[in-house]
Structures are given as structure tokens and as C-alpha cells.
Design an enzyme around this catalytic site. Structure first.
Site, PDB file in Angstrom:
ATOM      1  N   ARG A  16       0.863  -1.191   0.000  1.00  0.00           N
ATOM      2  CA  ARG A  16       0.000   0.000   0.000  1.00  0.00           C
ATOM      3  C   ARG A  16       0.896   1.236   0.000  1.00  0.00           C
ATOM      4  O   ARG A  16       1.896   1.291   0.722  1.00  0.00           O
ATOM      5  CB  ARG A  16      -0.922   0.034   1.224  1.00  0.00           C
ATOM      6  CG  ARG A  16      -1.896   1.225   1.126  1.00  0.00           C
ATOM      7  CD  ARG A  16      -2.770   1.400   2.350  1.00  0.00           C
ATOM      8  NE  ARG A  16      -3.546   2.650   2.208  1.00  0.00           N
ATOM      9  CZ  ARG A  16      -4.145   3.265   3.199  1.00  0.00           C
ATOM     10  NH1 ARG A  16      -4.081   2.779   4.429  1.00  0.00           N
ATOM     11  NH2 ARG A  16      -4.810   4.392   2.983  1.00  0.00           N
ATOM     12  N   HIS A  17       0.550   2.196  -0.844  1.00  0.00           N
ATOM     13  CA  HIS A  17       1.311   3.447  -0.904  1.00  0.00           C
ATOM     14  C   HIS A  17       1.489   4.041   0.489  1.00  0.00           C
ATOM     15  O   HIS A  17       0.685   3.817   1.398  1.00  0.00           O
ATOM     16  CB  HIS A  17       0.606   4.458  -1.807  1.00  0.00           C
ATOM     17  CG  HIS A  17      -0.702   4.928  -1.253  1.00  0.00           C
ATOM     18  ND1 HIS A  17      -0.809   5.943  -0.323  1.00  0.00           N
ATOM     19  CD2 HIS A  17      -1.967   4.507  -1.467  1.00  0.00           C
ATOM     20  CE1 HIS A  17      -2.068   6.129   0.002  1.00  0.00           C
ATOM     21  NE2 HIS A  17      -2.801   5.269  -0.682  1.00  0.00           N
ATOM     22  N   GLY A  30      -9.939   8.425  -3.285  1.00  0.00           N
ATOM     23  CA  GLY A  30      -9.979   7.350  -4.269  1.00  0.00           C
ATOM     24  C   GLY A  30      -9.299   7.806  -5.536  1.00  0.00           C
ATOM     25  O   GLY A  30      -8.112   7.604  -5.749  1.00  0.00           O
ATOM     26  N   GLU A  92      -6.493   3.169  -7.250  1.00  0.00           N
ATOM     27  CA  GLU A  92      -7.508   3.068  -6.205  1.00  0.00           C
ATOM     28  C   GLU A  92      -8.906   3.094  -6.819  1.00  0.00           C
ATOM     29  O   GLU A  92      -9.118   3.642  -7.910  1.00  0.00           O
ATOM     30  CB  GLU A  92      -7.351   4.219  -5.203  1.00  0.00           C
ATOM     31  CG  GLU A  92      -8.303   4.137  -4.010  1.00  0.00           C
ATOM     32  CD  GLU A  92      -8.154   2.878  -3.169  1.00  0.00           C
ATOM     33  OE1 GLU A  92      -8.389   1.783  -3.713  1.00  0.00           O
ATOM     34  OE2 GLU A  92      -7.810   3.000  -1.968  1.00  0.00           O
ATOM     35  N   ARG A 116     -20.310  -2.791   7.199  1.00  0.00           N
ATOM     36  CA  ARG A 116     -19.044  -3.271   7.742  1.00  0.00           C
ATOM     37  C   ARG A 116     -17.870  -2.958   6.823  1.00  0.00           C
ATOM     38  O   ARG A 116     -16.717  -3.067   7.244  1.00  0.00           O
ATOM     39  CB  ARG A 116     -19.124  -4.770   7.991  1.00  0.00           C
ATOM     40  CG  ARG A 116     -20.180  -5.156   9.027  1.00  0.00           C
ATOM     41  CD  ARG A 116     -20.103  -6.623   9.370  1.00  0.00           C
ATOM     42  NE  ARG A 116     -18.820  -6.977   9.955  1.00  0.00           N
ATOM     43  CZ  ARG A 116     -18.444  -8.224  10.220  1.00  0.00           C
ATOM     44  NH1 ARG A 116     -19.254  -9.235   9.934  1.00  0.00           N
ATOM     45  NH2 ARG A 116     -17.267  -8.472  10.753  1.00  0.00           N
TER      46      ARG A 116
END
Length: 202
Positions: A16-17, A30, A92, A116
Site C-alpha cells: 500500500r502506498h 480514491g 484506487e 461493515r
């Protein structure tokens, strides 16, 4: 993929970045394209050092087309002596009307709807399934093109989408933080073992 009829296990690292300016300001992002924050640049050095310590040898490094992933991959490339390429399919997911909301507001909306997880039925943007399919297309092409270890620098929503596609029943990390690494072993396009989550340590 097979050699002499035997399935070949492929090692894949999903990164992950590191912290973007939007992350630092507490905003969900996003399709937005903010750069790494000062802390994100420090994180990039740390995750690059972690990956270099794995002594992967020759590897294929692919970043999404967004600035925060490109900058993270650049640090990894420098530490490991690799060259990064870019693929927009591992960008993303688009988060609809939630784009750029404070995390606190996202949490409130999720609680009100008893949701959730983020998905298109909540935010009206790209579904986890749609993101997973484009991510898998990119990953599948990279697997076909090279026998090397693959290192893909992507995004939290996108990585979670891919993991669900591979095995919705696997024990998946509930949260993938900035600079975290998820290590996969794939065999015949499925998970050969549960994903290993390596949280960033600075």
C-alpha cells in the site's frame, strides 16, 4: 502456469502506498491524486528498506498511475536497483460521493447504515468486484510476462478487493496501513497459503 505439468508457485508483494497528503489531513481519497506527505516520504524509505532486506533479486515492480503510489515505488526502485513501470488498472477505486470526505464522516455514514465495509452500494462509486477484476487483469498479465517476483504498489481499497477475489474465505487483514506489505503465494491463480501481512515499522 505450470512447468512440466506441475503448478508453479508465484511470490507477490502487494504494497500500500505510503501516507499521502490527503491521508495526513484525514480525508478519504480514491481517484484523488495528492502527493506523499513528509511522513509519507519517511515511510517510503522504510518500506523500501524492508523490501530490499528480502533479497528478492530480479523482480518486476509495478505502481499504480497515481502520484502517491508512483512516489512510493520510486523509493523501492532506488533501494532495490529496479525500474518501476505503471499500470492504471491497479489504481484506487473511485469512491463516489464519499470522495474527499473526512474519515470521521465516512465512519459515521457507515455506522448509520450498519455497513461493515466500503462498497458501491454505500458510496455509489466503483464496486470491490469491479476494482478486483481490473486489478486481476493487470496481475495476470504480469504473471504471464515474467517468472520473477512481482511487487505491486497500489492502494488499500484496491488491495482488499483483490484479496477478496482470490479467496473471500481466507483470513484477510482487516486494515492495511500506509506502507504495509501483504505477501502472497499464488498457485494456479489461487492462494497457495494465507496472505502474510507485514505492517510498516519505522
Amino acid at each position: 502456469m505450470s512447468r512440466e505439468g506441475k503448478p508453479v508457485r508465484r511470490r507477490i508483494l502487494l504494497v500500500r502506498h505510503c501516507q499521502s497528503q490527503a491521508n495526513a489531513e484525514g480525508r478519504i481519497e480514491g481517484k484523488g491524486d495528492s502527493p506523499l506527505s513528509e511522513e509519507g516520504r519517511r515511510q517510503a524509505e522504510a518500506v523500501a528498506a524492508f523490501i530490499a532486506e528480502q533479497a528478492l533479486g530480479e523482480a518486476i515492480l509495478i505502481a499504480s498511475s497515481q502520484a502517491r503510489a508512483i512516489a512510493t515505488a520510486a523509493a523501492i526502485a532506488e533501494a532495490c536497483g529496479w525500474t518501476a513501470s505503471h499500470d492504471h488498472r491497479i489504481r484506487e477505486g473511485e469512491l463516489g460521493w464519499m470522495e474527499d470526505l473526512p474519515y470521521t464522516e465516512v465512519g459515521r455514514h457507515m455506522a448509520e447504515r450498519k455497513a461493515r465495509e466500503l462498497d458501491a452500494d454505500l458510496h455509489g462509486g466503483e464496486s470491490l468486484e469491479a476494482v478486483a477484476e481490473r486489478f486481476w487483469d493487470a496481475l495476470g498479465e504480469a504473471i504471464e510476462a515474467s517468472d520473477c517476483v512481482l511487487v505491486l504498489v497500489s492502494h488499500g481499497y484496491a488491495i482488499q478487493a483483490l484479496l477478496r477475489r482470490l479467496d473471500a474465505g481466507a483470513a484477510l487483514p482487516r486494515f492495511i496501513g500506509n506502507g504495509d506489505v501483504v505477501e502472497l503465494w499464488l498457485e494456479a491463480e489461487t492462494l497457495a497459503e494465507p496472505p502474510r501481512h507485514h505492517p510498516l515499522r519505522i
